[in-house]
Design an enzyme around this catalytic site. Sequence first.
Site, PDB file in Angstrom:
ATOM      1  N   VAL A  15       0.850  -1.198   0.000  1.00  0.00           N
ATOM      2  CA  VAL A  15       0.000   0.000   0.000  1.00  0.00           C
ATOM      3  C   VAL A  15       0.879   1.240   0.000  1.00  0.00           C
ATOM      4  O   VAL A  15       1.687   1.437   0.916  1.00  0.00           O
ATOM      5  CB  VAL A  15      -0.916   0.024   1.258  1.00  0.00           C
ATOM      6  CG1 VAL A  15      -1.797   1.261   1.257  1.00  0.00           C
ATOM      7  CG2 VAL A  15      -1.764  -1.249   1.343  1.00  0.00           C
ATOM      8  N   GLY A  17       1.155   5.463   0.199  1.00  0.00           N
ATOM      9  CA  GLY A  17       0.341   6.478   0.887  1.00  0.00           C
ATOM     10  C   GLY A  17      -0.223   5.928   2.181  1.00  0.00           C
ATOM     11  O   GLY A  17      -1.232   6.420   2.701  1.00  0.00           O
ATOM     12  N   GLY A  21      -4.741   9.179   5.436  1.00  0.00           N
ATOM     13  CA  GLY A  21      -6.069   8.752   5.895  1.00  0.00           C
ATOM     14  C   GLY A  21      -6.572   7.499   5.189  1.00  0.00           C
ATOM     15  O   GLY A  21      -6.895   6.486   5.828  1.00  0.00           O
ATOM     16  N   ASP A  67       9.852   7.792  -1.234  1.00  0.00           N
ATOM     17  CA  ASP A  67       9.098   8.749  -2.041  1.00  0.00           C
ATOM     18  C   ASP A  67       8.660   8.005  -3.303  1.00  0.00           C
ATOM     19  O   ASP A  67       9.504   7.406  -3.980  1.00  0.00           O
ATOM     20  CB  ASP A  67      10.007   9.941  -2.397  1.00  0.00           C
ATOM     21  CG  ASP A  67       9.218  11.108  -2.945  1.00  0.00           C
ATOM     22  OD1 ASP A  67       8.467  10.899  -3.919  1.00  0.00           O
ATOM     23  OD2 ASP A  67       9.357  12.217  -2.411  1.00  0.00           O
ATOM     24  N   SER A 144      -9.933  10.186  -8.556  1.00  0.00           N
ATOM     25  CA  SER A 144     -10.712  11.135  -7.749  1.00  0.00           C
ATOM     26  C   SER A 144     -11.923  11.569  -8.556  1.00  0.00           C
ATOM     27  O   SER A 144     -11.865  11.613  -9.797  1.00  0.00           O
ATOM     28  CB  SER A 144      -9.863  12.373  -7.434  1.00  0.00           C
ATOM     29  OG  SER A 144     -10.690  13.431  -7.002  1.00  0.00           O
ATOM     30  N   TYR A 157      -4.316  18.760 -10.413  1.00  0.00           N
ATOM     31  CA  TYR A 157      -4.801  17.573  -9.701  1.00  0.00           C
ATOM     32  C   TYR A 157      -5.712  16.745 -10.594  1.00  0.00           C
ATOM     33  O   TYR A 157      -5.545  15.529 -10.716  1.00  0.00           O
ATOM     34  CB  TYR A 157      -5.535  18.036  -8.436  1.00  0.00           C
ATOM     35  CG  TYR A 157      -6.029  16.919  -7.546  1.00  0.00           C
ATOM     36  CD1 TYR A 157      -5.151  16.229  -6.699  1.00  0.00           C
ATOM     37  CD2 TYR A 157      -7.372  16.556  -7.524  1.00  0.00           C
ATOM     38  CE1 TYR A 157      -5.607  15.218  -5.869  1.00  0.00           C
ATOM     39  CE2 TYR A 157      -7.827  15.545  -6.701  1.00  0.00           C
ATOM     40  CZ  TYR A 157      -6.945  14.882  -5.877  1.00  0.00           C
ATOM     41  OH  TYR A 157      -7.400  13.868  -5.059  1.00  0.00           O
TER      42      TYR A 157
HETATM   43  P1  NAI Z   1      -3.623  12.133   2.918  1.00  0.00           P
HETATM   44  O1  NAI Z   1      -2.950  13.432   2.701  1.00  0.00           O
HETATM   45  O2  NAI Z   1      -4.185  11.814   4.256  1.00  0.00           O
HETATM   46  O3  NAI Z   1      -2.666  10.930   2.489  1.00  0.00           O
HETATM   47  C1  NAI Z   1      -1.806  10.994   1.397  1.00  0.00           C
HETATM   48  C2  NAI Z   1      -0.563  10.211   1.770  1.00  0.00           C
HETATM   49  O4  NAI Z   1       0.297  10.173   0.626  1.00  0.00           O
HETATM   50  C3  NAI Z   1       0.235  10.879   2.913  1.00  0.00           C
HETATM   51  O5  NAI Z   1       0.541   9.946   3.913  1.00  0.00           O
HETATM   52  C4  NAI Z   1       1.475  11.395   2.225  1.00  0.00           C
HETATM   53  O6  NAI Z   1       2.635  11.394   3.063  1.00  0.00           O
HETATM   54  C5  NAI Z   1       1.614  10.389   1.084  1.00  0.00           C
HETATM   55  N1  NAI Z   1       2.444  10.949   0.023  1.00  0.00           N
HETATM   56  C6  NAI Z   1       2.278  12.115  -0.638  1.00  0.00           C
HETATM   57  N2  NAI Z   1       3.249  12.297  -1.515  1.00  0.00           N
HETATM   58  C7  NAI Z   1       4.065  11.222  -1.420  1.00  0.00           C
HETATM   59  C8  NAI Z   1       5.256  10.836  -2.070  1.00  0.00           C
HETATM   60  N3  NAI Z   1       5.831  11.610  -2.999  1.00  0.00           N
HETATM   61  N4  NAI Z   1       5.826   9.658  -1.731  1.00  0.00           N
HETATM   62  C9  NAI Z   1       5.278   8.875  -0.781  1.00  0.00           C
HETATM   63  N5  NAI Z   1       4.150   9.186  -0.126  1.00  0.00           N
HETATM   64  C10 NAI Z   1       3.557  10.356  -0.442  1.00  0.00           C
HETATM   65  O7  NAI Z   1      -4.752  12.083   1.812  1.00  0.00           O
HETATM   66  P2  NAI Z   1      -5.873  10.994   1.505  1.00  0.00           P
HETATM   67  O8  NAI Z   1      -7.145  11.712   1.499  1.00  0.00           O
HETATM   68  O9  NAI Z   1      -5.695   9.790   2.325  1.00  0.00           O
HETATM   69  O10 NAI Z   1      -5.520  10.689  -0.023  1.00  0.00           O
HETATM   70  C11 NAI Z   1      -5.155   9.403  -0.487  1.00  0.00           C
HETATM   71  C12 NAI Z   1      -5.417   9.361  -1.978  1.00  0.00           C
HETATM   72  O11 NAI Z   1      -6.816   9.501  -2.216  1.00  0.00           O
HETATM   73  C13 NAI Z   1      -4.740  10.468  -2.782  1.00  0.00           C
HETATM   74  O12 NAI Z   1      -4.240   9.932  -3.988  1.00  0.00           O
HETATM   75  C14 NAI Z   1      -5.865  11.443  -3.050  1.00  0.00           C
HETATM   76  O13 NAI Z   1      -5.642  12.203  -4.201  1.00  0.00           O
HETATM   77  C15 NAI Z   1      -7.039  10.492  -3.192  1.00  0.00           C
HETATM   78  N6  NAI Z   1      -8.334  11.126  -2.974  1.00  0.00           N
HETATM   79  C16 NAI Z   1      -8.656  11.692  -1.784  1.00  0.00           C
HETATM   80  C17 NAI Z   1      -9.886  12.291  -1.612  1.00  0.00           C
HETATM   81  C18 NAI Z   1     -10.301  12.951  -0.341  1.00  0.00           C
HETATM   82  O14 NAI Z   1     -11.376  13.586  -0.330  1.00  0.00           O
HETATM   83  N7  NAI Z   1      -9.551  12.837   0.752  1.00  0.00           N
HETATM   84  C19 NAI Z   1     -10.867  12.315  -2.701  1.00  0.00           C
HETATM   85  C20 NAI Z   1     -10.426  11.683  -3.907  1.00  0.00           C
HETATM   86  C21 NAI Z   1      -9.200  11.107  -4.027  1.00  0.00           C
END
Ligand code: NAI
Length: 255
Positions: A15, A17, A21, A67, A144, A157
Amino acid sequence: MSLTAYDFTGRTAFVTGAAGGIGRATAALLAEAGATVHCADRDRQGLQETAALVAEHGGTPHIHALDVTDRAALATAVASVTGPLHVMAAIAGIMHTSTVLETRDEDLDRVLAINFKGVLYACQEAVRSMIASGTRGSIVTMASGAMDSASAGLLCYSVAKAAVVQLTKTLATEVGRHGIRVNAIAPGWIRTAMTDRHEPAAQEQAEAAMVRHSPLARVGEPEDIAHAVLHLASDASSFTTGQILRPNGGVAMPW
Ligand code: NAI
């Protein structure tokens, strides 16, 4: 078919990210379903917290501080998995807002590097591993709802997320003959750090706008998406590939 389709005992999932969340909830749910879970993220502290949660859910966590834009680091992490890799959930991503006129090259490059190329690398490494071990695996990418609609400020985005969908569908056509499935999830508004407005009034206003357009009259929680990932990762979806699942509370195209 039976509910054992959701039993991941003896299976391994990776997994990205996983400190965020949605990624964290996914890692925990896969562990609860019996999988060995490899958690990757650039946030070391967050990874430790996820590892503790995975352990609470009965799993033995493996963490990879990396990363996702670093192709070599991802390749090394995936290669370190003992035995076959069954599931890749490519979830890491960032938000970026700028109007079209204000968008700089570095903004577009950064968002595409993380939100698209990071997913591409994860898919490539997963497919290489699955083919090498003859595993009929499942890859789940994170798009998304932004890819369907036009929202001011979301050019970088939404372009990256549309590209993820095209990657997902293209890859599905290429690897289906190996029994590998590739599907995308396009969530609506999910309560995570990404959607945290850091100020209660702003948060309430943003969420209220989403709720107004949702037949279910609520925003999403990370667990809503984790369950969608679990379904697409599981044998319960064994005839599903190249598809986009939209867990968004019924929000279609609000604006
Ligand atoms: P979040 O910000 O809680 O989690 C994103 C995670 O990705 C973080 O732990 C961050 O450290 C990691 N990350 C970011 N850039 C990175 C990199 N270069 N290398 C390694 N890790 C990296 O956000 P969330 O909401 O959990 O988002 C997860 C996915 O879901 C994302 O792709 C986001 O675009 C997508 N998403 C989220 C929505 C929302 O409403 N929260 C809606 C639609 C899609």
